[in-house]
Design an enzyme around this catalytic site. Sequence first.
Site, PDB file in Angstrom:
ATOM      1  CB  SER A 121      -0.912  -0.006   1.222  1.00 49.23           C
ATOM      2  OG  SER A 121      -0.117   0.229   2.368  1.00 49.23           O
ATOM      3  CE  LYS A 122      -1.230   6.384  -3.075  1.00 50.53           C
ATOM      4  NZ  LYS A 122      -0.601   5.582  -4.129  1.00 50.53           N
ATOM      5  NE  ARG A 123       1.053  -0.124   6.018  1.00 49.37           N
ATOM      6  CZ  ARG A 123       1.798  -1.136   6.452  1.00 49.37           C
ATOM      7  NH1 ARG A 123       2.981  -0.905   6.968  1.00 49.37           N
ATOM      8  NH2 ARG A 123       1.365  -2.374   6.376  1.00 49.37           N
ATOM      9  CG  HIS A 124       4.495  -1.052   1.953  1.00 52.84           C
ATOM     10  ND1 HIS A 124       3.180  -1.468   1.933  1.00 52.84           N
ATOM     11  CD2 HIS A 124       5.032  -1.535   3.101  1.00 52.84           C
ATOM     12  CE1 HIS A 124       2.935  -2.183   3.025  1.00 52.84           C
ATOM     13  NE2 HIS A 124       4.035  -2.231   3.739  1.00 52.84           N
ATOM     14  N   GLY A 125       5.520   3.220  -0.041  1.00 50.19           N
ATOM     15  CA  GLY A 125       6.125   4.047  -1.092  1.00 50.19           C
ATOM     16  C   GLY A 125       5.328   3.944  -2.373  1.00 50.19           C
TER      17      GLY A 125
END
Length: 479
Positions: free
Chosen positions: A251-255
């Site tokens: 997801s977004k939090r992984h870049g």
Amino acid sequence: MQEVRVRFAPSPTGTLHIGGARTALFNLLFARHNQGKLILRLEDTDMERSTLESAQGIIEGLNWLGIDWDEGPDVGGSYGPYRQSERLGIYQQYAKQLLDSGNAYYCYCSPEDIALEREEAKNNKTNYRHKCPYKNKNSDAIEAEIDGNPVLRFKMPTDGAVIINDLVRGSVEFRNDLQDDIIILKSDGWPTYNFAVVVDDHCMNITHVIRAEEHLSNTPKQVHIYEALGWSLPYFAHVSMILAPDRSKLSKRHGATSVQEFRNQGYLPQALVNYLALLGWSPGDDMDILSLSKMISLFDLNNVSKSAAIYDIEKLTWMNGNYITELDIEDLLSIIEVEARDKQFLSDDNRDYFAKVISLVRSRVKTIDELFASIDYFFISPSTYDEKGVEKYFYKNNGLEKLQIVASLMKISPFKTEKIEDAFRSKADEMGYKAAELIHPTRLALSGRTNTPGLFEIMELLGPQVCRERIKLAINFLK
Ligand code: GLU
């Protein structure tokens, strides 16, 4: 042998995610390996969530990656239209066929009725399956009785099981009693995914359905629809998820997760394609850097893993650096040309110089962003000097004297890398210094940096005039 026909069928409700891009790529590799056709189909029947911008973004992303298709909404073909929103009549025709053959029925139950039923199943800890009072009634009779827009449901078998011989996952069994009578036409007359996909894959002569694992559980439902319509099944291949390094959902939090983001961050399409191909596919030991044509010749669904693929940005970045270094310089220049002009590094009259600069620095960077961030001093004098460098090479160790020595060398002719190097080394010898003691302050004076490609190559590129000026500026700075 039947011609292989595969499809990539994105729903244009967002950006092109790397998972989708990999599905598209596997379809491309499979199609090209088998001299078959790749079809792009836009699954845009969800009118609320589908947008034209998303469709355009997906097409642009695929184009940028170099994934090309033989039939699709933009290129046409003999099995169109390739947008589901333009195929309503086709779905309704086959829905009617299912209705007439007794495989489907109109259901007038309200969403509230269904919610109650689900609640009850949950409380009783039983599997939910809609028990429709209208299932076995004559629909004309009901219509006369009831007002309202029914949905059309498919009569799922209640016993037995479906076995899917998936080309990636092997044989997978699904019990029929766990299925629901799924809706195939919504009350507005539009088809649901599971119905439209079957109609389209059949009508478009798709031989192999290669798609994401998340659709595996939809496959038994689809199989029953194929059978009710008397159609033969395509082969199915469900490709595993891409997970984050901690095995959570990516997801977004992984870049970055969308192709556009990788593009913006300075990744090359060749590198992203190469990296995505290896997420789940193992062509063999030591097979890391592969051209598209090599991938096509090696691609085999037998070597696609059924375990989740773990996304690893470091490997992608390493690969990107490799492509930046190894790509044909003209290819690299054409990829970066627009941005280089925007950033005013490249103009109509410095192309050769720009190419030499890129050739010199490219093996030292991992992304195009880093590439651009590392070349400013080839185009303008440094406006500041690296602070630690100033301390170490200018103030300590008598930088002023060393720069004055270097200033005396600027008449070297021809001003070529080897000649400059010889002059530095013999001057250092003569003065009882190590060559590095002259090199470090000179590098800082010319580039403002402590870390660059070889100083003598840089000097040749900048030319004697620029070198002389910058050394003078540094001397003035020190005085
Ligand atoms: N529109 C579906 C999706 O984007 C495609 C599923 C399929 O390939 O059957 O997930």
